[in-house]
Design an enzyme around this catalytic site. Sequence first.
Site, PDB file in Angstrom:
ATOM      1  N   ARG A 125      34.346 -57.652 -31.745  1.00  0.00           N
ATOM      2  CA  ARG A 125      33.420 -58.778 -31.526  1.00  0.00           C
ATOM      3  C   ARG A 125      32.014 -58.239 -31.384  1.00  0.00           C
ATOM      4  O   ARG A 125      31.762 -57.372 -30.551  1.00  0.00           O
ATOM      5  CB  ARG A 125      33.753 -59.505 -30.221  1.00  0.00           C
ATOM      6  CG  ARG A 125      34.972 -60.314 -30.235  1.00  0.00           C
ATOM      7  CD  ARG A 125      34.998 -61.360 -29.150  1.00  0.00           C
ATOM      8  NE  ARG A 125      34.568 -60.942 -27.825  1.00  0.00           N
ATOM      9  CZ  ARG A 125      34.491 -61.759 -26.800  1.00  0.00           C
ATOM     10  NH1 ARG A 125      34.779 -63.037 -26.961  1.00  0.00           N
ATOM     11  NH2 ARG A 125      34.121 -61.332 -25.619  1.00  0.00           N
ATOM     12  N   THR A 172      26.537 -62.039 -30.880  1.00  0.00           N
ATOM     13  CA  THR A 172      26.901 -63.295 -31.561  1.00  0.00           C
ATOM     14  C   THR A 172      28.357 -63.694 -31.307  1.00  0.00           C
ATOM     15  O   THR A 172      28.733 -64.833 -31.578  1.00  0.00           O
ATOM     16  CB  THR A 172      26.732 -63.134 -33.079  1.00  0.00           C
ATOM     17  OG1 THR A 172      27.683 -62.143 -33.526  1.00  0.00           O
ATOM     18  CG2 THR A 172      25.322 -62.680 -33.441  1.00  0.00           C
ATOM     19  N   ASP A 219      38.293 -56.888 -20.152  1.00  0.00           N
ATOM     20  CA  ASP A 219      38.319 -56.456 -21.549  1.00  0.00           C
ATOM     21  C   ASP A 219      39.633 -55.712 -21.804  1.00  0.00           C
ATOM     22  O   ASP A 219      39.841 -54.609 -21.289  1.00  0.00           O
ATOM     23  CB  ASP A 219      37.112 -55.550 -21.834  1.00  0.00           C
ATOM     24  CG  ASP A 219      37.007 -55.207 -23.307  1.00  0.00           C
ATOM     25  OD1 ASP A 219      37.981 -54.664 -23.862  1.00  0.00           O
ATOM     26  OD2 ASP A 219      35.961 -55.500 -23.915  1.00  0.00           O
ATOM     27  N   ASP A 226      39.424 -52.101 -23.348  1.00  0.00           N
ATOM     28  CA  ASP A 226      38.910 -51.116 -22.382  1.00  0.00           C
ATOM     29  C   ASP A 226      39.937 -50.807 -21.311  1.00  0.00           C
ATOM     30  O   ASP A 226      40.115 -49.654 -20.913  1.00  0.00           O
ATOM     31  CB  ASP A 226      37.627 -51.641 -21.712  1.00  0.00           C
ATOM     32  CG  ASP A 226      36.415 -51.521 -22.625  1.00  0.00           C
ATOM     33  OD1 ASP A 226      36.495 -50.783 -23.627  1.00  0.00           O
ATOM     34  OD2 ASP A 226      35.396 -52.170 -22.331  1.00  0.00           O
TER      35      ASP A 226
HETATM   36  C1  PRP Z   1      38.848 -58.294 -27.859  1.00  0.00           C
HETATM   37  C2  PRP Z   1      40.301 -58.700 -27.911  1.00  0.00           C
HETATM   38  C3  PRP Z   1      40.327 -59.604 -29.116  1.00  0.00           C
HETATM   39  C4  PRP Z   1      38.975 -60.268 -29.055  1.00  0.00           C
HETATM   40  C5  PRP Z   1      39.165 -61.661 -28.540  1.00  0.00           C
HETATM   41  O1  PRP Z   1      38.592 -57.304 -28.790  1.00  0.00           O
HETATM   42  O2  PRP Z   1      41.186 -57.639 -28.019  1.00  0.00           O
HETATM   43  O3  PRP Z   1      40.509 -58.919 -30.327  1.00  0.00           O
HETATM   44  O4  PRP Z   1      38.176 -59.499 -28.158  1.00  0.00           O
HETATM   45  O5  PRP Z   1      37.961 -62.333 -28.503  1.00  0.00           O
HETATM   46  P1  PRP Z   1      37.629 -63.565 -29.446  1.00  0.00           P
HETATM   47  O6  PRP Z   1      38.785 -64.501 -29.357  1.00  0.00           O
HETATM   48  O7  PRP Z   1      36.384 -64.132 -28.828  1.00  0.00           O
HETATM   49  O8  PRP Z   1      37.401 -63.067 -30.841  1.00  0.00           O
HETATM   50  P2  PRP Z   1      37.175 -56.536 -28.887  1.00  0.00           P
HETATM   51  O9  PRP Z   1      36.282 -57.218 -29.854  1.00  0.00           O
HETATM   52  O10 PRP Z   1      36.622 -56.321 -27.504  1.00  0.00           O
HETATM   53  O11 PRP Z   1      37.573 -55.185 -29.560  1.00  0.00           O
HETATM   54  P3  PRP Z   1      38.484 -54.003 -29.004  1.00  0.00           P
HETATM   55  O12 PRP Z   1      39.905 -54.537 -28.915  1.00  0.00           O
HETATM   56  O13 PRP Z   1      38.339 -52.949 -30.012  1.00  0.00           O
HETATM   57  O14 PRP Z   1      37.949 -53.609 -27.649  1.00  0.00           O
HETATM   58  N1  URA Z   2      38.208 -59.994 -25.179  1.00  0.00           N
HETATM   59  C1  URA Z   2      38.776 -59.458 -24.078  1.00  0.00           C
HETATM   60  O1  URA Z   2      39.286 -58.333 -24.130  1.00  0.00           O
HETATM   61  N2  URA Z   2      38.739 -60.160 -22.928  1.00  0.00           N
HETATM   62  C2  URA Z   2      38.200 -61.378 -22.853  1.00  0.00           C
HETATM   63  O2  URA Z   2      38.226 -61.981 -21.768  1.00  0.00           O
HETATM   64  C3  URA Z   2      37.621 -61.931 -24.003  1.00  0.00           C
HETATM   65  C4  URA Z   2      37.652 -61.221 -25.170  1.00  0.00           C
END
Ligand code: PRP
Ligand code: URA
Length: 209
Positions: A104, A108, A200, A203
Site C-alpha cells: 500500500r 494514497t 500492521d 511488520d
Molecule cells: C497490508 C496487508 C494487506 C494490506 C491491506 O499490507 O497485509 O495486504 O495492507 O490493506 P488494504 O485493504 O487497505 O489494501 P502492506 O501494504 O502493509 O504490505 P506488507 O504486507 O508488505 O507489509
Molecule cells: N494493513 C495492516 O497490516 N493493518 C491494517 O490495520 C491495515 C492495513
Amino acid sequence: MEGLTVVGHPLVQHKLTLMRDKYLSTKSFRLLLNEVGMLLAYEVTRDLPLELVDIETPLAPMKAPKIAGKKLVFAPILRAGVGFLDGMLELVPSARVAHIGLYRDPETLAAVEYYFKAPADLAERLVIVMDPMLATANSAVAAVSRLKERGAREIRFVCLLAAPEGIAHMRAEHPDVPIWTAAIDERLNDHGYILPGLGDAGDRMFGTK
Ligand code: PRP
Ligand code: URA
C-alpha cells in the site's frame, strides 16, 4: 450479508484475541497466523463437492467420497498473506500457489504491484486469495482483478480481520468473490488502519517495525 462468512469458531476467536495483543512476540504472532490459516482453510473448503469412488478396504469393496472437480490454487498477497500459506498447505498439500506482491502506498493507500507469478491454468482451478487484513480493500481488489485478467473464474477471499469499508469496497468491485473473515472491526483510522485491529500484520509477522 450475502457472500460474507464470519468464522466464529472458538479456536479462531481465541487465537485472534492473542494476536491483537501488542505485547505478543513476533515468533508467537507468526505461529498463530499459521494455525489460524489452517483453521480458515477448513472453513473456506467446507462446501467443496465430493464424488463417490470405488475403493477396497482390507475387508470389503465400497464406494467412498473424495473431493471432486476443480483443483485449488492458494494465492497469498505478500507479505502478510504468506503467514497463512503453510497452514493451508498442510491441509491441502497438492494445491498450487500464486504469489501476488502488493504494497500500500502510505500516502494514497493505493495498491502497488511488484510481483506476480501464478500457475498457467487458473481458469480450471478454484483460487483462494489470502491476506490477514482487509482494510480499504485496495490490495484485495487489485489482486482479484489481476487474477481475473489471467483467466481465474472462481475466486474466494480469506482474511483474519475486515473493516466494514473494505467489505463494502470488495463486494462492490467483485460481487462474485465471497469473503471469509474471523472478525469485522469498527472502522478505519485516518491512515487506513483497522480499529481496533492488530496493527500492521506484515511488520508484526516479520518484526520489521
Ligand atoms: C497490508 C496487508 C494487506 C494490506 C491491506 O499490507 O497485509 O495486504 O495492507 O490493506 P488494504 O485493504 O487497505 O489494501 P502492506 O501494504 O502493509 O504490505 P506488507 O504486507 O508488505 O507489509
Ligand atoms: N494493513 C495492516 O497490516 N493493518 C491494517 O490495520 C491495515 C492495513
